[in-house]
Structures are given as structure tokens and as C-alpha cells.
Design a protein around this motif. Structure first.
Motif, mmCIF file in Angstrom:
data_model
loop_
_atom_site.group_PDB
_atom_site.id
_atom_site.type_symbol
_atom_site.label_atom_id
_atom_site.label_comp_id
_atom_site.label_asym_id
_atom_site.label_seq_id
_atom_site.Cartn_x
_atom_site.Cartn_y
_atom_site.Cartn_z
ATOM 1 N N UNK A 107 -1.746 7.437 27.021
ATOM 2 C CA UNK A 107 -1.081 6.943 25.804
ATOM 3 C C UNK A 107 -0.166 5.775 26.147
ATOM 4 N N UNK A 108 0.618 5.918 27.208
ATOM 5 C CA UNK A 108 1.548 4.854 27.609
ATOM 6 C C UNK A 108 0.797 3.593 28.016
ATOM 7 N N UNK A 109 -0.272 3.745 28.782
ATOM 8 C CA UNK A 109 -1.065 2.584 29.207
ATOM 9 C C UNK A 109 -1.631 1.840 28.001
ATOM 10 N N UNK A 110 -2.202 2.574 27.070
ATOM 11 C CA UNK A 110 -2.784 1.934 25.887
ATOM 12 C C UNK A 110 -1.710 1.230 25.057
ATOM 13 N N UNK A 111 -0.588 1.910 24.853
ATOM 14 C CA UNK A 111 0.486 1.319 24.053
ATOM 15 C C UNK A 111 1.087 0.103 24.745
ATOM 16 N N UNK A 112 1.275 0.186 26.069
ATOM 17 C CA UNK A 112 1.814 -0.957 26.818
ATOM 18 C C UNK A 112 0.857 -2.149 26.785
ATOM 19 N N UNK A 113 -0.432 -1.886 26.838
ATOM 20 C CA UNK A 113 -1.422 -2.959 26.801
ATOM 21 C C UNK A 113 -1.384 -3.668 25.447
ATOM 22 N N UNK A 114 -1.264 -2.892 24.385
ATOM 23 C CA UNK A 114 -1.187 -3.491 23.048
ATOM 24 C C UNK A 114 0.083 -4.330 22.917
ATOM 25 N N UNK A 115 1.192 -3.853 23.453
ATOM 26 C CA UNK A 115 2.451 -4.594 23.404
ATOM 27 C C UNK A 115 2.339 -5.900 24.191
ATOM 28 N N UNK A 116 1.697 -5.845 25.360
ATOM 29 C CA UNK A 116 1.563 -7.033 26.201
ATOM 30 C C UNK A 116 0.532 -8.022 25.666
ATOM 31 N N UNK A 117 -0.470 -7.532 24.938
ATOM 32 C CA UNK A 117 -1.550 -8.403 24.444
ATOM 33 C C UNK A 117 -1.833 -8.125 22.967
ATOM 34 N N UNK A 118 -0.880 -8.377 22.105
ATOM 35 C CA UNK A 118 -1.070 -8.041 20.683
ATOM 36 C C UNK A 118 -2.195 -8.815 20.010
ATOM 37 N N UNK A 119 -2.576 -9.948 20.557
ATOM 38 C CA UNK A 119 -3.634 -10.758 19.937
ATOM 39 C C UNK A 119 -5.013 -10.503 20.549
ATOM 40 N N UNK A 120 -5.102 -9.563 21.488
ATOM 41 C CA UNK A 120 -6.399 -9.273 22.106
ATOM 42 C C UNK A 120 -7.372 -8.747 21.053
ATOM 43 N N UNK A 121 -8.657 -9.079 21.197
ATOM 44 C CA UNK A 121 -9.642 -8.630 20.201
ATOM 45 C C UNK A 121 -9.671 -7.109 20.003
ATOM 46 N N UNK A 122 -9.377 -6.355 21.038
ATOM 47 C CA UNK A 122 -9.435 -4.892 20.945
ATOM 48 C C UNK A 122 -8.075 -4.263 20.673
ATOM 49 N N UNK A 123 -7.059 -5.047 20.350
ATOM 50 C CA UNK A 123 -5.698 -4.534 20.199
ATOM 51 C C UNK A 123 -5.609 -3.420 19.148
ATOM 52 N N UNK A 124 -6.264 -3.585 18.028
ATOM 53 C CA UNK A 124 -6.195 -2.567 16.968
ATOM 54 C C UNK A 124 -6.817 -1.247 17.437
ATOM 55 N N UNK A 125 -7.955 -1.355 18.110
ATOM 56 C CA UNK A 125 -8.610 -0.144 18.621
ATOM 57 C C UNK A 125 -7.748 0.531 19.679
ATOM 58 N N UNK A 126 -7.181 -0.254 20.605
ATOM 59 C CA UNK A 126 -6.319 0.313 21.648
ATOM 60 C C UNK A 126 -5.067 0.944 21.049
ATOM 61 N N UNK A 127 -4.514 0.325 20.010
ATOM 62 C CA UNK A 127 -3.336 0.887 19.335
ATOM 63 C C UNK A 127 -3.681 2.226 18.694
ATOM 64 N N UNK A 128 -4.857 2.303 18.056
ATOM 65 C CA UNK A 128 -5.291 3.551 17.433
ATOM 66 C C UNK A 128 -5.495 4.640 18.493
#
Length: 147
Positions: A107-128
Motif C-alpha cells: 500500500x505504501x509503495x503504491x501510494x508513494x509512487x502515485x505521489x511521486x508521479x501523479x501524471x504517470x499514465x497508470x497513476x489512477x490505477x496505482x492509486x486505486x
């Protein structure tokens, strides 16, 4: 309960438990040992585990230490002796606690990745996915004992 009969190594419960937990990363001998210990009416010595499961002493020792590390079995010492016996730990939730730590880390890895790369194409999926893992982690924390 001295002289209680040990479990039968071919008990269907032992194999059913092994089929459940081997895919989760538990080595086969440790998985079978966990079932054997769970069925035993009293804690068992390493020699009793070797004889009962038909495995080598070194394999039994490694498996017993792993099960103890996971908090699935507890090591009981005998007064005035170096001998130990292995019995079921309270609720046997240690392996599940290990899984809970993994889920929290995911959970932490996914959330940290979304925070670091909010514009990444997979950001919404990773956030979910991160939110889902976070909810599962919180639910496990609510029911598992402190570890």
C-alpha cells in the motif's frame, strides 16, 4: 496429557493445510509440520516431529525455526533440560501478520509512487490499488494481535 497419541502424518487436515499455505510461500515440510503440530494434543519434541513426519532432523529443525519465526508455533522449554518442544502459538496468527506487513508495504509503495508521479499514465490505477491495499491492511490490523 502425557503419552497422548501423536497425530497420523497422513491425516487429510495436514495435506489440506499444506495445499492452502504452500502457495503463500511456506516450504512444504514446514506446512506439513504446522498441520501436524496443530493436531497434536501436546507440544512435540524435534525427535517426535522427525519420527512423526518422516523427515530428516535438519529439515525438521529448519522448518520448526521458520514456524516459530512466523509465530505459528511456540517453543516450550523443559525445566532443567536443553530440550524444547513445539506447540501451537495462540491463534497461530504469525504467518498472517507477515502477510499483513507485506500488504502494508505494498500500500505504501503504491501510494508513494502515485505521489511521486501523479501524471504517470497508470497513476489512477496505482492509486486505486494503493487504497485497496490500505483498506485491507487496516482491516487486518484491527483483528490481529500486536506483533
Amino acid at each position: 496429557m502425557p503419552n497422548a497419541m501423536p497425530p497420523d502424518r497422513n491425516d487429510p487436515f495436514i495435506e489440506a493445510l499444506a495445499r492452502l499455505i504452500i502457495p503463500m510461500g511456506m516450504p512444504p515440510i514446514a506446512a506439513r509440520m504446522q498441520g501436524y503440530i496443530m493436531l497434536s494434543p501436546e507440544p512435540l519434541s524435534l525427535d517426535a516431529l522427525v519420527a512423526g513426519l518422516g523427515v530428516s532432523k535438519s529439515s525438521a529443525s529448519v522448518a520448526a525455526r521458520l514456524l516459530e519465526r512466523y509465530g505459528v508455533v511456540q517453543c516450550f522449554t523443559e525445566r532443567g533440560s536443553k530440550r524444547v518442544r513445539y506447540g501451537v502459538a495462540a491463534r497461530g496468527a504469525g504467518f498472517l501478520s507477515e502477510q499483513m506487513r507485506f500488504i502494508g508495504a505494498m500500500a505504501a509503495l503504491l501510494q508513494d509512487t502515485v505521489t511521486a508521479r501523479p501524471d504517470a499514465p497508470a497513476a489512477a490505477r496505482l492509486a486505486d490499488m494503493g487504497a485497496f491495499y490500505g483498506r485491507v491492511h487496516q482491516a487486518l490490523e484491527a483483528v490481529l494481535p500486536e506483533s
